[in-house]
Design an enzyme around this catalytic site. Structure first.
Site, short mmCIF file in Angstrom:
data_model
loop_
_atom_site.label_atom_id
_atom_site.label_comp_id
_atom_site.label_asym_id
_atom_site.label_seq_id
_atom_site.Cartn_x
_atom_site.Cartn_y
_atom_site.Cartn_z
CG ASN A 8 -1.72 1.20 1.43
OD1 ASN A 8 -1.78 2.05 0.53
ND2 ASN A 8 -2.37 1.32 2.58
CE LYS A 10 -0.08 3.08 4.85
NZ LYS A 10 0.08 3.15 6.30
CG HIS A 92 -5.62 1.75 5.49
ND1 HIS A 92 -5.17 2.69 6.40
CD2 HIS A 92 -4.60 0.89 5.30
CE1 HIS A 92 -3.93 2.40 6.74
NE2 HIS A 92 -3.56 1.31 6.09
CD GLU A 94 -2.74 5.33 6.97
OE1 GLU A 94 -2.75 5.33 5.73
OE2 GLU A 94 -1.80 4.84 7.64
CD GLU A 162 -3.09 -2.56 7.38
OE1 GLU A 162 -1.95 -2.78 6.92
OE2 GLU A 162 -3.76 -1.56 7.11
N GLY A 168 3.02 2.14 10.74
CA GLY A 168 4.00 3.21 10.59
C GLY A 168 4.77 3.54 11.85
CB SER A 207 5.65 -2.06 11.87
OG SER A 207 5.27 -0.72 12.18
P1 13P Z 1 3.36 0.27 7.56
O1 13P Z 1 3.83 -1.01 6.91
O2 13P Z 1 4.08 1.48 7.03
O3 13P Z 1 3.33 0.17 9.04
O4 13P Z 1 1.83 0.49 7.09
C1 13P Z 1 0.95 -0.58 7.19
C2 13P Z 1 -0.29 -0.22 6.47
O5 13P Z 1 -1.04 0.64 6.90
C3 13P Z 1 -0.56 -0.92 5.21
O6 13P Z 1 -1.86 -0.69 4.79
#
Ligand code: 13P
Length: 246
Positions: A8, A10, A92, A94, A162, A168, A207
Site C-alpha cells: 500500500n 498510500k 483502511h 487511515e 492492521e 508506521g 510495520s
Molecule cells: P506500515 O507497513 O508502514 O506500518 O503500514 C501498514 C499499512 O497501513 C498498510 O496498509
C-alpha cells in the site's frame, strides 16, 4: 491458497516511482506468492500498463460505493477495474480516521468492488487504547461483522488485520497476539461466509519489514501481508515477497 504480498503506497509516489515496481518485477519474475501493489490512483493506469504480462497485480486504495455519478473527487470500483486494477483496499484505518468511514460504508464499498469484478481487501484493527482495555477481539469482531460484504467468497475477499498502533510505528504485536487474532478471524469469518472462510486470505499489516516478515509469516492463519512503508522500495518489498514465497 496462494499467499498474498500486498503493498500500500498510500499517498506516496509519482511517475518516477514506477521504476521501483519495474525493479521489483525484474528481481521477482515468478514468485510463488501473489504480488500486488496499490499505488495512488494517479498511477494505477500507468502501473497496470507497465505490469501487463508480469505477475505483478495492481490495486486501488479506496472506491466509492456507486458506479458513477455526481461525487466530485471520488473514484468508482468500475473505474479502477477499467484502469487495470484487480484489487482495492477498503476501510483502511487511515480512511476510517481521516474520512470517518463506518463499517456500513466499508461494506457498501466492498459490495461495489465485488460487483465490478475486483477483489476487496477489507481492513480492520484495534487502537492502542482498545488493546490496552482488553477489547481487541470485541472490536475487530464487530468490524468484521459490519464490513464483510454480501456475496463474499474466498475468491473475492481478503481480510487485512492492521492494529492501528502498529501502522508506521515500527511496533508490532507479539507473534502470539497475531496468532490469537488470526485464529479468531478465521473462526468468525466461518460464521459469516461459511466454508469459504478456510480459503480466504487473512493478511497481517503494520510495520512489516524484511527483518520480521519470516517470523510473522510462520504464524498460523497468516496468509500474507499488507505492507506500507516497506513496499515503497523494491529491495524491501522484494525481500518480503521472498520471505512469503519461501
Ligand atoms: P506500515 O507497513 O508502514 O506500518 O503500514 C501498514 C499499512 O497501513 C498498510 O496498509
Amino acid at each position: 491458497m496462494k499467499k498474498l504480498a500486498a503493498g500500500n503506497w498510500k499517498m506516496n509516489g509519482s511517475m518516477a516511482a514506477l521504476a521501483e515496481a519495474q525493479a521489483l518485477v525484474a528481481a521477482h519474475p515468478a514468485p510463488s506468492c501473489e504480488m500486488l501493489l496499490c499505488p495512488p490512483a494517479t498511477l494505477i493506469a500507468a502501473l497496470s500498463a507497465q505490469a501487463k504480462g508480469t505477475p505483478l497485480m495492481v490495486g486501488g486504495q479506496d472506491c466509492h460505493p456507486k458506479a458513477s455519478g455526481a461525487h466530485t473527487g471520488d473514484i468508482s470500483a468500475v473505474m479502477l477495474k477499467d484502469a487495470g486494477a484487480t484489487h482495492v483496499i477498503l476501510g483502511h484505518s487511515e480512511r476510517r480516521t481521516d474520512h470517518g468511514e463506518t463499517d456500513a460504508l466499508v461494506k457498501a464499498k466492498a459490495e461495489a468492488a465485488i460487483a465490478a469484478g475486483l477483489i476487496a481487501i477489507v481492513c480492520i484493527g484495534e487502537t492502542e487504547a482498545e488493546r490496552d482495555a482488553g477489547r481487541t477481539l470485541a472490536v475487530i469482531g464487530t468490524q468484521l461483522d459490519g464490513s464483510v460484504p454480501a456475496g463474499a467468497t474466498a475468491a473475492n475477499l481478503v481480510i487485512a488485520y492492521e492494529p492501528v498502533w502498529a501502522i508506521g510505528t515500527g511496533r508490532t504485536p507479539t507473534l502470539a497476539e497475531i496468532a490469537e487474532v488470526h485464529a479468531f478471524l478465521r473462526a468468525r469469518l466461518q460464521g459469516l461466509i461459511g466454508p469459504d472462510a478456510a480459503g480466504t486470505r487473512l493478511l497481517y499489516g503494520g510495520s512489516v519489514k524484511p527483518s520480521n516478515a519470516t517470523d510473522i509469516f510462520a504464524v498460523p492463519h497468516v496468509d500474507g501481508a499488507l505492507v506500507g512503508g516497506a513496499s515503497l522500495k523494491a529491495a524491501d518489498f522484494g525481500a518480503i515477497v521472498a520471505a512469503l514465497s519461501a
